[in-house]
Design a protein around this motif. Structure first.
Motif, PDB file in Angstrom:
ATOM      1  N   GLU A 107       0.828  -1.211   0.000  1.00 50.52           N
ATOM      2  CA  GLU A 107       0.000   0.000   0.000  1.00 50.52           C
ATOM      3  C   GLU A 107       0.864   1.262   0.000  1.00 50.52           C
ATOM      4  OE1 GLU A 107      -3.888   1.779   2.341  1.00 50.52           O
ATOM      5  OE2 GLU A 107      -2.521   0.422   3.391  1.00 50.52           O
ATOM      6  N   ARG A 147      -2.206 -12.640  -2.483  1.00 52.01           N
ATOM      7  CA  ARG A 147      -3.597 -13.090  -2.389  1.00 52.01           C
ATOM      8  C   ARG A 147      -3.677 -14.624  -2.378  1.00 52.01           C
ATOM      9  NH1 ARG A 147      -7.565 -10.572  -0.407  1.00 52.01           N
ATOM     10  NH2 ARG A 147      -9.141 -10.794  -2.017  1.00 52.01           N
ATOM     11  N   ARG A 158      -8.644  -7.262   0.803  1.00 54.54           N
ATOM     12  CA  ARG A 158      -9.853  -6.895   0.056  1.00 54.54           C
ATOM     13  C   ARG A 158      -9.876  -5.400  -0.251  1.00 54.54           C
ATOM     14  NH1 ARG A 158     -11.819 -10.440   4.042  1.00 54.54           N
ATOM     15  NH2 ARG A 158     -12.737  -8.736   5.279  1.00 54.54           N
ATOM     16  N   THR A 159      -9.466  -4.587   0.713  1.00 51.63           N
ATOM     17  CA  THR A 159      -9.423  -3.133   0.514  1.00 51.63           C
ATOM     18  C   THR A 159      -8.411  -2.764  -0.553  1.00 51.63           C
ATOM     19  OG1 THR A 159     -10.003  -2.802   2.843  1.00 51.63           O
ATOM     20  CG2 THR A 159      -9.055  -0.924   1.674  1.00 51.63           C
ATOM     21  N   GLU A 161      -7.259  -4.615  -2.968  1.00 52.46           N
ATOM     22  CA  GLU A 161      -7.653  -5.109  -4.292  1.00 52.46           C
ATOM     23  C   GLU A 161      -8.494  -4.074  -5.031  1.00 52.46           C
ATOM     24  OE1 GLU A 161      -9.173  -9.293  -6.195  1.00 52.46           O
ATOM     25  OE2 GLU A 161      -9.967  -8.705  -4.244  1.00 52.46           O
ATOM     26  N   ALA A 162      -9.410  -3.430  -4.322  1.00 54.57           N
ATOM     27  CA  ALA A 162     -10.254  -2.403  -4.943  1.00 54.57           C
ATOM     28  C   ALA A 162      -9.407  -1.217  -5.397  1.00 54.57           C
ATOM     29  CB  ALA A 162     -11.317  -1.939  -3.954  1.00 54.57           C
ATOM     30  N   LYS A 163      -8.432  -0.841  -4.602  1.00 52.00           N
ATOM     31  CA  LYS A 163      -7.550   0.279  -4.947  1.00 52.00           C
ATOM     32  C   LYS A 163      -6.727  -0.041  -6.196  1.00 52.00           C
ATOM     33  CE  LYS A 163      -4.035   3.320  -2.930  1.00 52.00           C
ATOM     34  NZ  LYS A 163      -4.856   4.541  -3.007  1.00 52.00           N
ATOM     35  N   ARG A 165      -7.481  -2.122  -8.651  1.00 45.88           N
ATOM     36  CA  ARG A 165      -8.335  -2.111  -9.849  1.00 45.88           C
ATOM     37  C   ARG A 165      -8.472  -0.694 -10.391  1.00 45.88           C
ATOM     38  NH1 ARG A 165     -11.747  -5.981  -7.216  1.00 45.88           N
ATOM     39  NH2 ARG A 165     -13.127  -4.296  -6.549  1.00 45.88           N
ATOM     40  N   GLY A 166      -8.658   0.255  -9.495  1.00 37.26           N
ATOM     41  CA  GLY A 166      -8.787   1.649  -9.920  1.00 37.26           C
ATOM     42  C   GLY A 166      -7.508   2.171 -10.536  1.00 37.26           C
TER      43      GLY A 166
END
Length: 334
Positions: A107, A147, A158-159, A161-163, A165-166
């Motif tokens: 991150e 993962r 999970r948090t 992963e969304a970041k 993708r963006g």
């Protein structure tokens, strides 16, 4: 049969791994430590490492002991349903804490890349965008590897992963560049298909991805009349002289360097086929788990094969169903 890697405390079973290698060269110790870390093992106490039980992890530790023995070291592992003095929930928490630390490291690097992407929006060059995309791809590859060893689904994954993708979408919009990957080569002793006709091909029991794929490759492209046989490792010295062995320690066709057995067979018999090359990448990723290749297909194939191992009547049934999967996969690539 394959078991789910401990999603709940109720079903938890563990593999405890112990090993020792000579103090020199130091690289041997580091190599084993890295292999364990990539597989998701955590250090429990002293020289004891733990993994959730699964057929894949069982097989991984078998190969690792083989490597340690080649280094003149010693190793062993045991399956257990529980440990004295430590609860399953505490072991699960150890895994989750380690994955949380790993995700935090990723991150921090993503935050820096995001800042630099914002600078590009203000007037950066395409060259800068490509450089950042390459860096992002390397981080995504690392994340995908994490993962796969996040056995108990740590919340931070999970948090993150969304970041990711963006950021992938943003990178593509900015540069249209997705990056490329280099593939290494390993030399093998070459074989002739004509010398391997009508053979008995022996491999280890409890077939999983590499054995399923290799058996399919043998029957489809090398020896159409092959008779497939399952043996224990200690039986290899008692086989008929004409028997061929694959994906077994001491076998004729097995792991070589960073190649899985499927790749080693392709190289040994000089089989060149675009569809098989793609399948080889999938098999390598699922079997070696070294993040050399990435792709969503591998995860889907893994799920199907895991289902086969859970529902098959016996090893022969599992192998037949697994070979059918690779036949259909090959058809989709040609």
């Amino acid at each position: 049969m394959e078991k789910t890697e401990g999603k709940t405390e109720k079903d938890a079973a563990w593999l405890l791994f112990f090993y020792s290698v000579p103090a020199k060269p130091v690289s041997s110790r580091v190599r084993i430590w890295r292999r364990l870390a990539k597989a998701g093992a955590i250090q429990l106490k002293g020289a004891v490492y733990v993994l959730p039980y699964s057929e894949r992890h069982y097989e991984f530790l078998q190969w690792l002991i083989s490597e340690i023995t080649a280094m003149k070291g010693d190793g062993a592992f045991v399956k257990t349903r529980g440990l004295e003095g430590i609860k399953d929930s505490e072991i699960i928490e150890l895994f989750n804490r380690q994955r949380e630390r790993d995700y935090k490291g990723i991150e921090k690097r993503l935050v820096e890349i995001e800042r630099q992407f914002n600078n590009i929006k203000k007037g950066g060059t395409t060259k800068e965008g490509k450089r950042l995309t390459e860096l992002l791809n390397r981080i995504i590859k690392e994340f995908d590897g994490l993962r796969k060893i996040d056995f108990f689904s740590a919340r931070a994954g999970r948090t993150l992963e969304a970041k990711i993708r963006g950021m992938k979408a943003e990178a593509k919009n900015l540069t249209g560049y997705t990056g490329r990957r280099a593939v290494s080569a390993v030399a093998l002793v070459l074989r002739q298909v004509k010398d391997y006709q009508g053979r008995t091909w022996a491999t280890r029991k409890r077939p999983y991805v590499d054995r399923m794929a290799s058996a399919w490759l043998i029957k489809r492209f090398i020896d159409k009349n092959a008779a497939l046989k399952f043996i224990d490792e200690e039986e290899i010295g008692h086989l008929n002289r004409d028997a061929a062995t694959f994906d077994i320690r001491g076998g004729e066709f097995t792991h070589q360097g960073d190649l899985c057995t499927f790749e080693a067979l392709l190289r040994a018999f000089c089989i060149k086929d675009k569809g098989l090359k793609k399948i080889a990448e999938i098999v390598h990723e699922l079997d070696m788990k070294d993040s050399k290749y990435t792709g969503d297909e591998a995860m889907g194939i893994e799920g199907i094969i895991t289902g086969i191992t859970k529902t098959a009547r016996d090893d022969a049934d599992a192998l037949e169903k697994g070979m059918a999967i690779f036949e259909m996969l090959y058809a989709s690539k040609t």
